[in-house]
Design an enzyme around this catalytic site. Sequence first.
Site, PDB file in Angstrom:
ATOM      1  N   LYS A  24       0.845  -1.236   0.028  1.00 39.70           N
ATOM      2  CA  LYS A  24      -0.046   0.098  -0.047  1.00 39.70           C
ATOM      3  C   LYS A  24       0.878   1.283  -0.097  1.00 39.70           C
ATOM      4  O   LYS A  24       0.561   2.437  -0.305  1.00 39.70           O
ATOM      5  CB  LYS A  24      -0.797  -0.126   1.347  1.00 39.70           C
ATOM      6  CG  LYS A  24      -1.864  -1.216   1.184  1.00 39.70           C
ATOM      7  CD  LYS A  24      -2.466  -1.340   2.988  1.00 39.70           C
ATOM      8  CE  LYS A  24      -2.378  -2.201   3.324  1.00 39.70           C
ATOM      9  NZ  LYS A  24      -2.922  -2.517   4.750  1.00 39.70           N
ATOM     10  N   GLY A  25       2.042   1.142   0.423  1.00 44.00           N
ATOM     11  CA  GLY A  25       2.795   2.130   0.806  1.00 44.00           C
ATOM     12  C   GLY A  25       3.152   3.232  -0.418  1.00 44.00           C
ATOM     13  O   GLY A  25       3.274   4.373  -0.226  1.00 44.00           O
ATOM     14  N   GLU A  28       7.754   2.344  -5.879  1.00 45.60           N
ATOM     15  CA  GLU A  28       7.855   2.063  -4.332  1.00 45.60           C
ATOM     16  C   GLU A  28       7.986   3.149  -3.751  1.00 45.60           C
ATOM     17  O   GLU A  28       8.239   4.301  -3.850  1.00 45.60           O
ATOM     18  CB  GLU A  28       9.111   1.333  -4.242  1.00 45.60           C
ATOM     19  CG  GLU A  28       8.911  -0.417  -3.978  1.00 45.60           C
ATOM     20  CD  GLU A  28       8.162  -0.517  -2.739  1.00 45.60           C
ATOM     21  OE1 GLU A  28       7.616   0.142  -2.268  1.00 45.60           O
ATOM     22  OE2 GLU A  28       8.440  -2.059  -2.310  1.00 45.60           O
ATOM     23  N   ASP A  29       7.589   2.835  -2.306  1.00 43.80           N
ATOM     24  CA  ASP A  29       7.962   4.059  -1.206  1.00 43.80           C
ATOM     25  C   ASP A  29       9.091   4.218  -0.861  1.00 43.80           C
ATOM     26  O   ASP A  29       9.754   5.191  -0.801  1.00 43.80           O
ATOM     27  CB  ASP A  29       6.556   3.902  -0.142  1.00 43.80           C
ATOM     28  CG  ASP A  29       6.969   2.274   0.476  1.00 43.80           C
ATOM     29  OD1 ASP A  29       7.614   1.486  -0.084  1.00 43.80           O
ATOM     30  OD2 ASP A  29       6.148   2.144   1.596  1.00 43.80           O
ATOM     31  N   ASP A  85      14.522  -0.636   1.409  1.00 49.39           N
ATOM     32  CA  ASP A  85      15.313  -0.732   2.562  1.00 49.39           C
ATOM     33  C   ASP A  85      16.259  -2.037   2.607  1.00 49.39           C
ATOM     34  O   ASP A  85      17.327  -1.567   1.841  1.00 49.39           O
ATOM     35  CB  ASP A  85      14.144  -1.052   3.716  1.00 49.39           C
ATOM     36  CG  ASP A  85      14.578  -1.344   5.099  1.00 49.39           C
ATOM     37  OD1 ASP A  85      15.496  -0.389   5.291  1.00 49.39           O
ATOM     38  OD2 ASP A  85      14.088  -2.020   5.636  1.00 49.39           O
ATOM     39  N   LYS A 129      17.054   3.774   1.489  1.00 56.87           N
ATOM     40  CA  LYS A 129      17.955   3.526   2.809  1.00 56.87           C
ATOM     41  C   LYS A 129      19.313   2.692   2.245  1.00 56.87           C
ATOM     42  O   LYS A 129      19.085   1.613   2.513  1.00 56.87           O
ATOM     43  CB  LYS A 129      17.320   3.017   4.075  1.00 56.87           C
ATOM     44  CG  LYS A 129      16.180   3.649   4.586  1.00 56.87           C
ATOM     45  CD  LYS A 129      15.777   2.759   5.720  1.00 56.87           C
ATOM     46  CE  LYS A 129      14.401   3.272   6.378  1.00 56.87           C
ATOM     47  NZ  LYS A 129      14.023   2.213   7.520  1.00 56.87           N
ATOM     48  N   PHE A 185      13.786   4.912  10.981  1.00 49.01           N
ATOM     49  CA  PHE A 185      12.426   4.698  10.640  1.00 49.01           C
ATOM     50  C   PHE A 185      11.525   5.700  10.343  1.00 49.01           C
ATOM     51  O   PHE A 185      11.644   6.633  11.023  1.00 49.01           O
ATOM     52  CB  PHE A 185      11.769   3.816  11.796  1.00 49.01           C
ATOM     53  CG  PHE A 185      10.515   3.146  11.347  1.00 49.01           C
ATOM     54  CD1 PHE A 185      10.201   1.907  10.533  1.00 49.01           C
ATOM     55  CD2 PHE A 185       9.090   3.667  11.675  1.00 49.01           C
ATOM     56  CE1 PHE A 185       9.238   1.354  10.075  1.00 49.01           C
ATOM     57  CE2 PHE A 185       8.003   3.067  11.303  1.00 49.01           C
ATOM     58  CZ  PHE A 185       8.064   1.891  10.602  1.00 49.01           C
ATOM     59  N   ASP A 190       3.800   3.760   6.798  1.00 47.36           N
ATOM     60  CA  ASP A 190       3.006   3.495   7.708  1.00 47.36           C
ATOM     61  C   ASP A 190       3.919   2.954   8.972  1.00 47.36           C
ATOM     62  O   ASP A 190       5.124   2.349   8.903  1.00 47.36           O
ATOM     63  CB  ASP A 190       1.938   2.433   7.920  1.00 47.36           C
ATOM     64  CG  ASP A 190       2.839   0.972   7.641  1.00 47.36           C
ATOM     65  OD1 ASP A 190       3.565   0.961   6.962  1.00 47.36           O
ATOM     66  OD2 ASP A 190       2.183   0.030   8.563  1.00 47.36           O
ATOM     67  N   ARG A 250      -0.166   6.752   7.182  1.00 46.27           N
ATOM     68  CA  ARG A 250       0.089   6.674   5.823  1.00 46.27           C
ATOM     69  C   ARG A 250      -0.428   7.924   4.972  1.00 46.27           C
ATOM     70  O   ARG A 250       0.045   8.528   4.011  1.00 46.27           O
ATOM     71  CB  ARG A 250      -0.844   5.633   5.211  1.00 46.27           C
ATOM     72  CG  ARG A 250      -0.246   4.153   5.427  1.00 46.27           C
ATOM     73  CD  ARG A 250      -0.876   3.170   4.290  1.00 46.27           C
ATOM     74  NE  ARG A 250      -0.546   1.739   4.933  1.00 46.27           N
ATOM     75  CZ  ARG A 250       0.527   1.026   4.880  1.00 46.27           C
ATOM     76  NH1 ARG A 250       1.442   1.455   3.966  1.00 46.27           N
ATOM     77  NH2 ARG A 250       0.621  -0.277   5.262  1.00 46.27           N
TER      78      ARG A 250
HETATM   79  P1  IMP Z   1      12.714  -4.016   1.923  1.00 42.06           P
HETATM   80  O1  IMP Z   1      12.060  -5.181   1.233  1.00 42.06           O
HETATM   81  O2  IMP Z   1      13.465  -4.465   3.333  1.00 42.06           O
HETATM   82  O3  IMP Z   1      13.421  -3.166   0.825  1.00 42.06           O
HETATM   83  O4  IMP Z   1      11.604  -3.189   2.531  1.00 42.06           O
HETATM   84  C1  IMP Z   1      10.766  -2.545   1.571  1.00 42.06           C
HETATM   85  C2  IMP Z   1       9.407  -2.154   2.431  1.00 42.06           C
HETATM   86  O5  IMP Z   1       9.477  -2.039   3.747  1.00 42.06           O
HETATM   87  C3  IMP Z   1       8.717  -0.951   2.020  1.00 42.06           C
HETATM   88  O6  IMP Z   1       8.135  -1.050   0.763  1.00 42.06           O
HETATM   89  C4  IMP Z   1       8.086  -0.521   3.187  1.00 42.06           C
HETATM   90  O7  IMP Z   1       6.480  -0.849   3.086  1.00 42.06           O
HETATM   91  C5  IMP Z   1       8.638  -1.243   4.377  1.00 42.06           C
HETATM   92  N1  IMP Z   1       9.606  -0.100   5.151  1.00 42.06           N
HETATM   93  C6  IMP Z   1      10.846  -0.297   4.919  1.00 42.06           C
HETATM   94  N2  IMP Z   1      11.691   0.758   5.726  1.00 42.06           N
HETATM   95  C7  IMP Z   1      10.534   1.549   6.092  1.00 42.06           C
HETATM   96  C8  IMP Z   1      10.345   2.721   7.161  1.00 42.06           C
HETATM   97  O8  IMP Z   1      11.029   3.412   7.494  1.00 42.06           O
HETATM   98  N3  IMP Z   1       9.058   3.058   7.459  1.00 42.06           N
HETATM   99  C9  IMP Z   1       7.862   2.192   7.197  1.00 42.06           C
HETATM  100  N4  IMP Z   1       7.917   1.344   6.148  1.00 42.06           N
HETATM  101  C10 IMP Z   1       9.298   0.965   5.644  1.00 42.06           C
HETATM  102 MG    MG Z   2       6.224  -0.976   0.457  1.00 43.03          MG
END
Ligand code: IMP
Ligand code: MG
Length: 180
Positions: A48-49, A103-104, A107, A135, A156, A163, A169
Amino acid sequence: MNKIVQLNDKKFKIYLSEDEILIKVKELADRINKDYAGKTPTMLIVLKGAMLFASDLIRELKIGCKLEVISAKSYGSDMESSGLVKLKYIESNFKNSDIIIVEDIIDSGLTIKTLTDELKKYGPASIEVASILSKPQARKEDVQIKYTGFEISNLFVVGYGLDYAELGRELRDIYILYED
Ligand code: IMP
Ligand code: MG
């Protein structure tokens, strides 16, 4: 400006303002408009992000585009990734499509890696990623992000689609965890 918001047990302070975000979104859209001139990319919105970012981004696109959505979930209700990515709703045929994953935040990179690997099976013409936040220090997978809004430290954040336990959100600005 020192806006503080409380979401459940945590306080957050403003980190990136709506104005800064919208200027950045416009810059990213301008690059996409140039890079995809003459093409009709498929904007694949990761729910949803990425809803808020995607909505602002696509309205700045001067080229035509198609919209698709996918649901990806890797976070539980806390601030740690579960390390598992669940994908839902791949219904379209992406054969020969120029996909831009929207994407939002990137990470660990696991979501993008999982999604990209899945999409490759459909034989798309190309796959690129647009993310409003990244990040780099949190990266565990080697992923290429062509369109990054802001690189941030390993903290974070919430707001603009992101969220904390499903809250925050709707916030127009992006907030960072605040410990007082
Ligand atoms: P990844 O798979 O570790 O790259 O994580 C990606 C997803 O984790 C993002 O699309 C977000 O939905 C969530 N996410 C990662 N970091 C944050 C944060 O700082 N705040 C909120 N959601 C996060
Ligand atoms: Mg996301």
